[in-house]
Design a protein around this motif. Structure first.
Motif, PDB file in Angstrom:
ATOM      1  N   ALA A  26      -0.404  -2.984   3.072  1.00  0.00           N
ATOM      2  CA  ALA A  26      -0.144  -4.427   3.023  1.00  0.00           C
ATOM      3  C   ALA A  26       0.367  -4.933   4.363  1.00  0.00           C
ATOM      4  O   ALA A  26      -0.049  -5.997   4.834  1.00  0.00           O
ATOM      5  CB  ALA A  26       0.854  -4.749   1.912  1.00  0.00           C
ATOM      6  N   VAL A  32       0.472 -11.091   6.938  1.00  0.00           N
ATOM      7  CA  VAL A  32       1.618 -10.588   6.176  1.00  0.00           C
ATOM      8  C   VAL A  32       2.754 -10.370   7.164  1.00  0.00           C
ATOM      9  O   VAL A  32       2.676  -9.544   8.060  1.00  0.00           O
ATOM     10  CB  VAL A  32       1.290  -9.274   5.435  1.00  0.00           C
ATOM     11  N   ILE A  79       4.115 -14.569   3.970  1.00  0.00           N
ATOM     12  CA  ILE A  79       2.958 -14.770   4.837  1.00  0.00           C
ATOM     13  C   ILE A  79       3.299 -15.719   5.978  1.00  0.00           C
ATOM     14  O   ILE A  79       4.247 -16.494   5.895  1.00  0.00           O
ATOM     15  CB  ILE A  79       1.725 -15.289   4.062  1.00  0.00           C
ATOM     16  N   VAL A  85      -3.553 -18.659   1.747  1.00  0.00           N
ATOM     17  CA  VAL A  85      -3.041 -17.667   0.807  1.00  0.00           C
ATOM     18  C   VAL A  85      -4.167 -16.795   0.242  1.00  0.00           C
ATOM     19  O   VAL A  85      -4.039 -15.565   0.226  1.00  0.00           O
ATOM     20  CB  VAL A  85      -2.210 -18.338  -0.318  1.00  0.00           C
ATOM     21  N   THR A  89      -4.131 -12.735   0.621  1.00  0.00           N
ATOM     22  CA  THR A  89      -3.989 -11.895  -0.578  1.00  0.00           C
ATOM     23  C   THR A  89      -5.255 -11.083  -0.855  1.00  0.00           C
ATOM     24  O   THR A  89      -5.160  -9.937  -1.303  1.00  0.00           O
ATOM     25  CB  THR A  89      -3.588 -12.729  -1.811  1.00  0.00           C
ATOM     26  N   ASP A  90      -6.425 -11.641  -0.577  1.00  0.00           N
ATOM     27  CA  ASP A  90      -7.662 -10.861  -0.725  1.00  0.00           C
ATOM     28  C   ASP A  90      -7.656  -9.677   0.241  1.00  0.00           C
ATOM     29  O   ASP A  90      -8.057  -8.568  -0.108  1.00  0.00           O
ATOM     30  CB  ASP A  90      -8.902 -11.720  -0.479  1.00  0.00           C
ATOM     31  N   VAL A  92      -4.974  -8.184   1.445  1.00  0.00           N
ATOM     32  CA  VAL A  92      -3.978  -7.228   0.965  1.00  0.00           C
ATOM     33  C   VAL A  92      -4.565  -6.398  -0.176  1.00  0.00           C
ATOM     34  O   VAL A  92      -4.440  -5.170  -0.191  1.00  0.00           O
ATOM     35  CB  VAL A  92      -2.677  -7.938   0.522  1.00  0.00           C
ATOM     36  N   ARG A  93      -5.221  -7.062  -1.133  1.00  0.00           N
ATOM     37  CA  ARG A  93      -5.819  -6.318  -2.250  1.00  0.00           C
ATOM     38  C   ARG A  93      -6.823  -5.285  -1.761  1.00  0.00           C
ATOM     39  O   ARG A  93      -6.845  -4.147  -2.222  1.00  0.00           O
ATOM     40  CB  ARG A  93      -6.512  -7.275  -3.218  1.00  0.00           C
ATOM     41  N   ASN A 111      -1.275  -6.732  -8.030  1.00  0.00           N
ATOM     42  CA  ASN A 111      -0.671  -8.034  -8.309  1.00  0.00           C
ATOM     43  C   ASN A 111       0.206  -8.433  -7.130  1.00  0.00           C
ATOM     44  O   ASN A 111       1.007  -7.629  -6.652  1.00  0.00           O
ATOM     45  CB  ASN A 111       0.175  -7.966  -9.585  1.00  0.00           C
ATOM     46  N   ILE A 112       0.039  -9.675  -6.672  1.00  0.00           N
ATOM     47  CA  ILE A 112       0.749 -10.122  -5.479  1.00  0.00           C
ATOM     48  C   ILE A 112       1.498 -11.413  -5.780  1.00  0.00           C
ATOM     49  O   ILE A 112       0.935 -12.346  -6.348  1.00  0.00           O
ATOM     50  CB  ILE A 112      -0.233 -10.367  -4.321  1.00  0.00           C
ATOM     51  N   ARG A 113       2.762 -11.435  -5.375  1.00  0.00           N
ATOM     52  CA  ARG A 113       3.546 -12.668  -5.437  1.00  0.00           C
ATOM     53  C   ARG A 113       3.897 -13.058  -4.011  1.00  0.00           C
ATOM     54  O   ARG A 113       4.521 -12.292  -3.276  1.00  0.00           O
ATOM     55  CB  ARG A 113       4.828 -12.472  -6.249  1.00  0.00           C
ATOM     56  N   VAL A 114       3.458 -14.247  -3.602  1.00  0.00           N
ATOM     57  CA  VAL A 114       3.829 -14.767  -2.289  1.00  0.00           C
ATOM     58  C   VAL A 114       5.184 -15.428  -2.473  1.00  0.00           C
ATOM     59  O   VAL A 114       5.301 -16.450  -3.134  1.00  0.00           O
ATOM     60  CB  VAL A 114       2.770 -15.763  -1.759  1.00  0.00           C
TER      61      VAL A 114
END
Length: 127
Positions: A26, A32, A79, A85, A89-90, A92-93, A111-114
């Motif tokens: 990540a 990030v 971020i 976003v 996040t894409d 990171v996944r 699962n990601i929480r910004v």
């Protein structure tokens, strides 16, 4: 045992190992800034000031659960301002999935929480 035969057995990859792998992946994604929620970042700033800057870094902002060779990873990220976003996040996944699967596991969810957005240079917390 015959030549070339391989002994049986099981291999278990711990949740903590997956967390370390996921955090490293990540952090490598552009956009990030850091991982962890507000409280974790506050305590890390305090640890940094007293010279314990590596304490808890490997797993901060991440939890993982491995069951039957499949992993579910939960991340909390910060971020850079101005970064879309979905793009971050894409990324990171994709990075986390690729890194964890390289260790022979299947990734069921990332699962990601910004939790925050970094506005310019990080401010130094007041002493």
């Amino acid at each position: 045992m015959t030549p070339g035969a391989v002994a049986g057995g099981t291999t278990v990859v711990s949740d903590e190992v997956v967390e370390k792998i996921a955090v490293a992946a990540a952090k490598s994604v552009p956009g990030v800034t850091e991982l962890g929620g507000d409280v974790a970042r506050f305590f890390n700033a305090v640890l940094d000031r007293v010279g314990l800057d590596q304490v808890g870094d490997a797993r901060r902002g991440c939890s993982a659960h491995v069951t039957d060779g499949a992993a579910v990873v939960n991340l909390v990220i910060v971020i850079d301002a101005g970064r879309p976003v979905p793009q971050v996040t894409d990324g990171v996944r994709a990075a986390v999935t690729q890194a964890v699967e390289a260790y022979g596991l299947r990734v069921d969810e990332v699962n990601i929480r910004v939790d925050d957005v970094a506005l310019g240079d990080p401010a130094t917390p007041p002493a």
